[in-house]
Design an enzyme around this catalytic site. Structure first.
Site, PDB file in Angstrom:
ATOM      1  N   ALA A  15       0.862  -1.172   0.000  1.00  0.00           N
ATOM      2  CA  ALA A  15       0.000   0.000   0.000  1.00  0.00           C
ATOM      3  C   ALA A  15       0.905   1.230   0.000  1.00  0.00           C
ATOM      4  O   ALA A  15       2.118   1.108  -0.157  1.00  0.00           O
ATOM      5  CB  ALA A  15      -0.923  -0.026   1.211  1.00  0.00           C
ATOM      6  N   ARG A  38       0.190  -9.509  -1.340  1.00  0.00           N
ATOM      7  CA  ARG A  38      -0.748 -10.614  -1.500  1.00  0.00           C
ATOM      8  C   ARG A  38      -1.458 -10.551  -2.855  1.00  0.00           C
ATOM      9  O   ARG A  38      -1.688 -11.565  -3.493  1.00  0.00           O
ATOM     10  CB  ARG A  38      -1.762 -10.588  -0.355  1.00  0.00           C
ATOM     11  CG  ARG A  38      -2.731 -11.748  -0.346  1.00  0.00           C
ATOM     12  CD  ARG A  38      -3.560 -11.734   0.937  1.00  0.00           C
ATOM     13  NE  ARG A  38      -4.264 -10.472   1.099  1.00  0.00           N
ATOM     14  CZ  ARG A  38      -5.460 -10.207   0.567  1.00  0.00           C
ATOM     15  NH1 ARG A  38      -6.074 -11.124  -0.162  1.00  0.00           N
ATOM     16  NH2 ARG A  38      -6.047  -9.044   0.771  1.00  0.00           N
ATOM     17  N   SER A 132       7.671   6.923  11.677  1.00  0.00           N
ATOM     18  CA  SER A 132       6.860   8.135  11.707  1.00  0.00           C
ATOM     19  C   SER A 132       7.232   9.067  10.568  1.00  0.00           C
ATOM     20  O   SER A 132       8.389   9.180  10.184  1.00  0.00           O
ATOM     21  CB  SER A 132       7.042   8.865  13.041  1.00  0.00           C
ATOM     22  OG  SER A 132       6.261  10.047  13.054  1.00  0.00           O
ATOM     23  N   LYS A 186       6.962   4.901  19.726  1.00  0.00           N
ATOM     24  CA  LYS A 186       6.171   5.457  18.612  1.00  0.00           C
ATOM     25  C   LYS A 186       4.759   5.819  19.090  1.00  0.00           C
ATOM     26  O   LYS A 186       4.199   6.840  18.690  1.00  0.00           O
ATOM     27  CB  LYS A 186       6.089   4.435  17.477  1.00  0.00           C
ATOM     28  CG  LYS A 186       5.152   4.817  16.322  1.00  0.00           C
ATOM     29  CD  LYS A 186       5.527   6.148  15.685  1.00  0.00           C
ATOM     30  CE  LYS A 186       4.901   6.318  14.305  1.00  0.00           C
ATOM     31  NZ  LYS A 186       3.446   6.226  14.275  1.00  0.00           N
ATOM     32  N   HIS A 189       5.020   9.039  20.933  1.00  0.00           N
ATOM     33  CA  HIS A 189       5.196  10.084  19.920  1.00  0.00           C
ATOM     34  C   HIS A 189       3.841  10.532  19.385  1.00  0.00           C
ATOM     35  O   HIS A 189       3.553  11.727  19.294  1.00  0.00           O
ATOM     36  CB  HIS A 189       6.074   9.566  18.777  1.00  0.00           C
ATOM     37  CG  HIS A 189       6.003  10.390  17.522  1.00  0.00           C
ATOM     38  ND1 HIS A 189       4.942  10.303  16.630  1.00  0.00           N
ATOM     39  CD2 HIS A 189       6.841  11.327  17.015  1.00  0.00           C
ATOM     40  CE1 HIS A 189       5.143  11.154  15.632  1.00  0.00           C
ATOM     41  NE2 HIS A 189       6.278  11.783  15.843  1.00  0.00           N
ATOM     42  N   ASN A 190       2.998   9.565  19.037  1.00  0.00           N
ATOM     43  CA  ASN A 190       1.699   9.905  18.485  1.00  0.00           C
ATOM     44  C   ASN A 190       0.795  10.572  19.517  1.00  0.00           C
ATOM     45  O   ASN A 190       0.003  11.464  19.187  1.00  0.00           O
ATOM     46  CB  ASN A 190       1.019   8.653  17.932  1.00  0.00           C
ATOM     47  CG  ASN A 190       1.622   8.206  16.612  1.00  0.00           C
ATOM     48  OD1 ASN A 190       2.766   8.538  16.292  1.00  0.00           O
ATOM     49  ND2 ASN A 190       0.869   7.439  15.851  1.00  0.00           N
ATOM     50  N   GLU A 193       1.814  14.050  19.650  1.00  0.00           N
ATOM     51  CA  GLU A 193       1.301  14.662  18.416  1.00  0.00           C
ATOM     52  C   GLU A 193      -0.154  15.112  18.594  1.00  0.00           C
ATOM     53  O   GLU A 193      -0.527  16.210  18.170  1.00  0.00           O
ATOM     54  CB  GLU A 193       1.413  13.643  17.281  1.00  0.00           C
ATOM     55  CG  GLU A 193       0.894  14.078  15.937  1.00  0.00           C
ATOM     56  CD  GLU A 193       0.956  12.928  14.938  1.00  0.00           C
ATOM     57  OE1 GLU A 193      -0.086  12.661  14.295  1.00  0.00           O
ATOM     58  OE2 GLU A 193       2.025  12.281  14.823  1.00  0.00           O
TER      59      GLU A 193
END
Length: 484
Positions: A15, A38, A132, A186, A189-190, A193
């Site tokens: 993606a 996939r 990130s 992480k 961190h978010n 944020e």
């Protein structure tokens, strides 16, 4: 397959994030990248659009594994949850001891701990890596927070360093700690944020509705702020958002967007985890709750006529008013980061991680959403004192708060009187005042708890645990520790 045709790194899941990460890896000297998805059509699209990358593409998981040089290293970039577990299972069945599986998605850190423990018996290394920076960061250079074993990082470190953002000559990647440490950091961190974004939004709201500034004028204010101590990616993009005009209506873009903010869960995880750790992250929590409140469309529609009894916020000196808001924003931002780093410290103590807080602040200086020059001040604070119990006790931040306190109090007080919701500004100030208070009303709470639940309490003038036998107007103090 010949050795020359094998890849030193592979990416599973193509993606946007996975594709951009694969392209980033392929663009760095020394990397040959194997790719697998996939649905093979997505692989073919990436190959046709970027032939310069020299990808080694595979239609099957077996072919993908065969295309990797030993020790095999694969980064999984698929949706968190069952999809991640399915890919991990496929790779574990085919990998050998010493090979490395990296989960680069936004996994809950406890899931990473569980997966690492399950996989460890096979001799395969499992690494949870926080990545990130969004789509642009994945392509041009993210901030990367890998966990996992020290041994796995010997192989993985140079690869991740090759694609990470660079801040002041240093790659924005460091080995955070074992098992789930990378995804934990992480997550925090978010959470920070969330708080940072909410604080900026509150500053905008005050400037617009108390100061009477237009979105374009506020964009100019934010641009000026971005040249000073508030310099950051979020301040920069906020100015850009506020200059945007809606093509269909000619109105400011911000006025045609539905005021209901979404959430992908990492902010919620931060608050839930902080509650488990007993660490207050009130600024982050209020930012999460503010998004939740914004999405309560039915309640808000029916509550619009609730009484307000407000006092107009008279702004006589607009320049002084703007400076007050700037100082309140900066002080609240300091609190949000202080709370976030407190949560990292608490998590490290609970899960036996050795996390270098100064190193964490440095890898957030580039590539990630909260990147800012401000993080250099945090790095300096931990360089001076690695055991600093709160960022608020560092000389720089103590002085910064001191310089902002009067403005901060004025903004929060005027907002309350005028009826402007400032949950992040207000809770940050209350946290600061609670932290510095010589004595808190928690003593009364302990009395209440002991009264209705025999939860016991401690005294200021004696050692031990006590329980009062509450009966009418008579109290008896039991000095033996309670078993309740």
């Amino acid at each position: 397959m010949s050795e020359q045709a094998q890849a030193n790194i592979g990416v599973v899941g193509l993606a946007v994030m996975g594709s951009n990460l694969a392209r980033n890896l392929a663009s760095r000297q020394g990397n040959t990248v194997a790719i697998y998805n996939r649905t093979f059509a997505r692989t073919e699209t990436l190959m046709s659009e970027h032939p310069e990358a020299g990808f080694i593409a595979s239609e099957s998981i077996d072919a993908f594994v065969a295309s990797l040089a030993k020790p095999r290293t694969a980064i999984i970039m698929v949706q968190a949850g069952a999809g991640t577990d399915a890919v991990i299972s496929e790779l574990v069945d085919r990998f050998e001891p010493g090979d490395i599986i990296v989960d680069g998605g936004n996994a809950l850190f406890t899931d990473t701990i569980r997966r690492e423990q399950t996989i460890a018996a096979s001799g395969i290394h499992f690494v949870g890596a926080g990545i990130s920076g969004g789509e642009e960061g994945a392509l041009k250079g993210p901030s990367i927070m890998p966990g996992g074993s020290v041994e796995s990082y010997q192989t993985l470190g140079p690869i991740l360093s090759s694609i990470a953002a660079i801040a002041e000559g240093e790659p924005c990647v460091t080995h955070v700690g074992t098992d789930g440490a990378g995804h934990f950091v992480k997550m925090i961190h978010n959470g920070i944020e969330y708080a940072d974004m909410q604080l900026i939004a509150e500053a905008y709201d005050i400037l617009r509705h108390a100061g009477g500034f237009t979105p374009v004028e506020i964009a100019g204010i934010f641009t000026e702020w971005n040249a000073g101590e508030l310099e950051s990616y979020l301040i920069e993009i906020t100015a850009e958002v506020l200059t945007q005009v809606d093509a269909a209506t000619g109105k400011p873009f911000v006025d045609v967007v539905l005021d209901q903010a979404g959430s992908k869960g990492t902010g919620v995880w931060t608050v839930q985890t902080a509650l488990d750790l007993g660490t207050p992250v009130s600024g982050i929590a209020e930012a999460v709750f503010a998004r939740s409140l914004s999405s309560q469309a039915g309640q808000r529609a029916q509550a619009g006529n609730l009484p307000a009894v407000t006092t107009a916020w008279g702004v006589a000196d607009k320049a002084a008013f703007v400076e007050d808001v700037r100082r309140a924003l900066y002080a609240s931002k300091i609190v949000a980061y202080a709370q976030g780093f407190d949560a990292i410290r608490a998590g490290a103590a609970t899960y036996n991680w050795k996390i270098d807080l100064g190193a964490v602040s440095k890898i957030w200086r580039g590539g990630c959403i909260i990147r800012a020059q401000f993080l250099n001040r945090i790095a300096d604070a931990y360089a001076k004192n690695a055991e600093l119990v709160s960022l608020l006790l560092d000389d720089y931040f103590t002085q910064a708060i001191s310089d902002s306190l009067s403005a901060w109090r004025r903004v929060v007080a005027h907002a309350a009187l005028a009826g402007f919701p400032v949950p992040a500004f207000g809770s940050s100030l209350s946290y600061y005042d609670g932290l510095r208070a010589a004595r808190l009303p928690a003593a009364l709470v302990q009395g209440q708890r002991d009264f209705f639940g025999a939860h016991t309490y401690k005294r200021v003038d004696a050692e031990g645990t006590f329980h009062t036998l509450w009966s009418g107007n008579r109290t008896e103090v039991a000095t033996e520790p309670s078993t309740h």
